[in-house]
Design a protein around this motif. Sequence first.
Motif, PDB file in Angstrom:
ATOM      1  N   ASP A  53       0.807  -1.198  -0.072  1.00 52.34           N
ATOM      2  CA  ASP A  53       0.021  -0.174   0.078  1.00 52.34           C
ATOM      3  C   ASP A  53       1.018   1.212  -0.099  1.00 52.34           C
ATOM      4  OD1 ASP A  53      -1.813   2.205   1.536  1.00 52.34           O
ATOM      5  OD2 ASP A  53      -3.163   0.670   0.880  1.00 52.34           O
ATOM      6  N   PRO A  54       0.427   2.156  -0.860  1.00 53.20           N
ATOM      7  CA  PRO A  54       1.447   3.477  -0.860  1.00 53.20           C
ATOM      8  C   PRO A  54       1.312   4.401   0.294  1.00 53.20           C
ATOM      9  CG  PRO A  54      -0.582   3.612  -2.123  1.00 53.20           C
ATOM     10  CD  PRO A  54      -0.585   2.199  -1.846  1.00 53.20           C
ATOM     11  N   TRP A 100       5.642   0.942   9.425  1.00 57.68           N
ATOM     12  CA  TRP A 100       4.410   0.227   9.474  1.00 57.68           C
ATOM     13  C   TRP A 100       4.243  -0.144   7.920  1.00 57.68           C
ATOM     14  CZ3 TRP A 100      -0.235   1.548   7.057  1.00 57.68           C
ATOM     15  CH2 TRP A 100      -1.153   0.589   7.178  1.00 57.68           C
ATOM     16  N   ALA A 101       3.622  -0.898   7.588  1.00 55.79           N
ATOM     17  CA  ALA A 101       3.185  -1.270   6.217  1.00 55.79           C
ATOM     18  C   ALA A 101       1.753  -2.089   6.003  1.00 55.79           C
ATOM     19  CB  ALA A 101       4.210  -2.128   5.288  1.00 55.79           C
ATOM     20  N   GLN A 102       1.144  -2.000   4.873  1.00 56.96           N
ATOM     21  CA  GLN A 102       0.286  -2.852   4.534  1.00 56.96           C
ATOM     22  C   GLN A 102       0.245  -3.485   3.356  1.00 56.96           C
ATOM     23  OE1 GLN A 102      -4.091  -1.394   5.362  1.00 56.96           O
ATOM     24  NE2 GLN A 102      -4.394  -1.580   3.120  1.00 56.96           N
ATOM     25  N   SER A 103       0.146  -4.949   2.866  1.00 59.62           N
ATOM     26  CA  SER A 103       0.251  -5.550   1.672  1.00 59.62           C
ATOM     27  C   SER A 103      -1.198  -5.829   1.346  1.00 59.62           C
ATOM     28  CB  SER A 103       0.930  -6.734   1.841  1.00 59.62           C
ATOM     29  OG  SER A 103       2.330  -6.426   2.344  1.00 59.62           O
ATOM     30  N   ASN A 104      -1.536  -5.246   0.003  1.00 61.90           N
ATOM     31  CA  ASN A 104      -2.706  -5.425  -0.530  1.00 61.90           C
ATOM     32  C   ASN A 104      -2.935  -6.497  -1.647  1.00 61.90           C
ATOM     33  OD1 ASN A 104      -3.680  -3.369   0.948  1.00 61.90           O
ATOM     34  ND2 ASN A 104      -2.848  -1.774  -0.650  1.00 61.90           N
ATOM     35  N   VAL A 105      -3.970  -7.211  -1.545  1.00 62.33           N
ATOM     36  CA  VAL A 105      -4.058  -8.361  -2.397  1.00 62.33           C
ATOM     37  C   VAL A 105      -5.526  -8.032  -3.057  1.00 62.33           C
ATOM     38  CG1 VAL A 105      -4.558 -10.907  -2.772  1.00 62.33           C
ATOM     39  CG2 VAL A 105      -2.970 -10.062  -1.018  1.00 62.33           C
ATOM     40  N   ALA A 156      -6.396  -7.746   2.865  1.00 62.86           N
ATOM     41  CA  ALA A 156      -4.873  -6.787   3.180  1.00 62.86           C
ATOM     42  C   ALA A 156      -4.515  -7.347   4.637  1.00 62.86           C
ATOM     43  CB  ALA A 156      -5.275  -5.143   3.318  1.00 62.86           C
ATOM     44  N   GLY A 157      -3.080  -7.332   4.618  1.00 64.25           N
ATOM     45  CA  GLY A 157      -2.597  -7.743   6.047  1.00 64.25           C
ATOM     46  C   GLY A 157      -1.425  -6.486   6.369  1.00 64.25           C
ATOM     47  N   GLN A 158      -1.506  -6.247   7.723  1.00 68.25           N
ATOM     48  CA  GLN A 158      -0.888  -5.126   8.149  1.00 68.25           C
ATOM     49  C   GLN A 158      -0.013  -5.619   9.103  1.00 68.25           C
ATOM     50  OE1 GLN A 158      -4.142  -2.994   9.871  1.00 68.25           O
ATOM     51  NE2 GLN A 158      -4.645  -1.854   7.918  1.00 68.25           N
ATOM     52  N   TYR A 159       1.313  -4.836   9.274  1.00 68.59           N
ATOM     53  CA  TYR A 159       2.323  -5.343  10.076  1.00 68.59           C
ATOM     54  C   TYR A 159       3.424  -4.059  10.462  1.00 68.59           C
ATOM     55  CZ  TYR A 159       4.016  -5.657   5.289  1.00 68.59           C
ATOM     56  OH  TYR A 159       4.364  -5.461   4.054  1.00 68.59           O
ATOM     57  N   ASN A 160       3.781  -4.152  11.651  1.00 69.84           N
ATOM     58  CA  ASN A 160       5.017  -3.460  11.800  1.00 69.84           C
ATOM     59  C   ASN A 160       6.230  -3.843  11.292  1.00 69.84           C
ATOM     60  OD1 ASN A 160       3.316  -1.326  13.249  1.00 69.84           O
ATOM     61  ND2 ASN A 160       3.722  -2.650  15.368  1.00 69.84           N
ATOM     62  N   HIS A 161       7.287  -2.961  11.350  1.00 67.42           N
ATOM     63  CA  HIS A 161       8.525  -3.584  10.812  1.00 67.42           C
ATOM     64  C   HIS A 161       9.820  -2.472  11.395  1.00 67.42           C
ATOM     65  CE1 HIS A 161       9.024  -0.624   7.724  1.00 67.42           C
ATOM     66  NE2 HIS A 161       7.754  -0.795   7.220  1.00 67.42           N
ATOM     67  N   ARG A 179      11.319  -1.048   3.931  1.00 67.71           N
ATOM     68  CA  ARG A 179      11.396  -2.514   3.959  1.00 67.71           C
ATOM     69  C   ARG A 179      11.411  -3.126   2.607  1.00 67.71           C
ATOM     70  NH1 ARG A 179       7.647  -6.759   3.536  1.00 67.71           N
ATOM     71  NH2 ARG A 179       8.415  -8.602   4.679  1.00 67.71           N
ATOM     72  N   ASP A 180      12.202  -4.147   2.147  1.00 70.71           N
ATOM     73  CA  ASP A 180      12.221  -4.613   0.863  1.00 70.71           C
ATOM     74  C   ASP A 180      11.158  -6.138   0.941  1.00 70.71           C
ATOM     75  OD1 ASP A 180      12.466  -5.869  -1.437  1.00 70.71           O
ATOM     76  OD2 ASP A 180      14.765  -6.544  -1.151  1.00 70.71           O
ATOM     77  N   PRO A 181       9.876  -5.854   0.119  1.00 69.09           N
ATOM     78  CA  PRO A 181       8.899  -6.963   0.193  1.00 69.09           C
ATOM     79  C   PRO A 181       9.138  -7.963  -0.818  1.00 69.09           C
ATOM     80  CG  PRO A 181       8.199  -4.969  -1.259  1.00 69.09           C
ATOM     81  CD  PRO A 181       9.783  -4.784  -0.958  1.00 69.09           C
TER      82      PRO A 181
END
Length: 232
Positions: free
Chosen positions: A113-114, A120-125, A193-198, A203-205
């Motif tokens: 997610d932009p 923090w990040a969110q990965s969108n499917v 969508a999955g959300q997570y701290n890092h 962060r390299d996905p």
Amino acid sequence: MRDEELPRRLRDAAGAHRPDRERMLARVERGMAGAGPPARVVRPPRTATPWLRVAAATAAVCGVLAAGTFAVTSAGGEGAHEDRGAAPPSATGTPGGTLRTEDGPLRTDGAVDPHSNAYWAQSNVTLRATEPLASLTVELRIALTGGVTSTGSWRSLPEGDFTVSATEDSSFLIYRWRLKPGRSVPAGTHTFAGQYNHAEGERDPAGDYVTVRAVRASGRPASVGDSFGPDR
């Protein structure tokens, strides 16, 4: 040979064993293709001399070690979880190097997610279905790089239609959405969508990926997947 020497000799034989992974994989592929019945285990006769019994035991230990090595390699570090159909990511970041993003009525896209930030990040499917689905499992895997911890998930489809879990194995934070029995997914575009701290920083996905398995209303299966790296 004294009986107390047998454990030491078995340990020495096991330690010296170096499994030939390529040969094992080739044998498994031939077996899956129906290339003849599996080899039988030949046991020594009861009247075998002690050194024959030691040789047979050593061969059995080596066989177990080889089988264990293949099992670990095949599992790809997935750990114990319900769905083992997902292959581990290849060097290019795509699961198994072969998973397609489109199959029949299904198409999937994975993207970070932009609005993600340095902590923090969110990965969108994004899942597109051109016909209704009678069964659906979406599995999002986030590589456990520095500081990755779950902060939640969501989906655009009704919450009550899915069983949702967030677990970890030795390599991934795993979000899984599974359609409940008796429910269905309509045709359309849907988001998971999955959300997570890092750890602090960008962060390299590249090690993250998603797999989707579904059954159409007609009863035919379909599966798709995508990676999140820049080389997608």
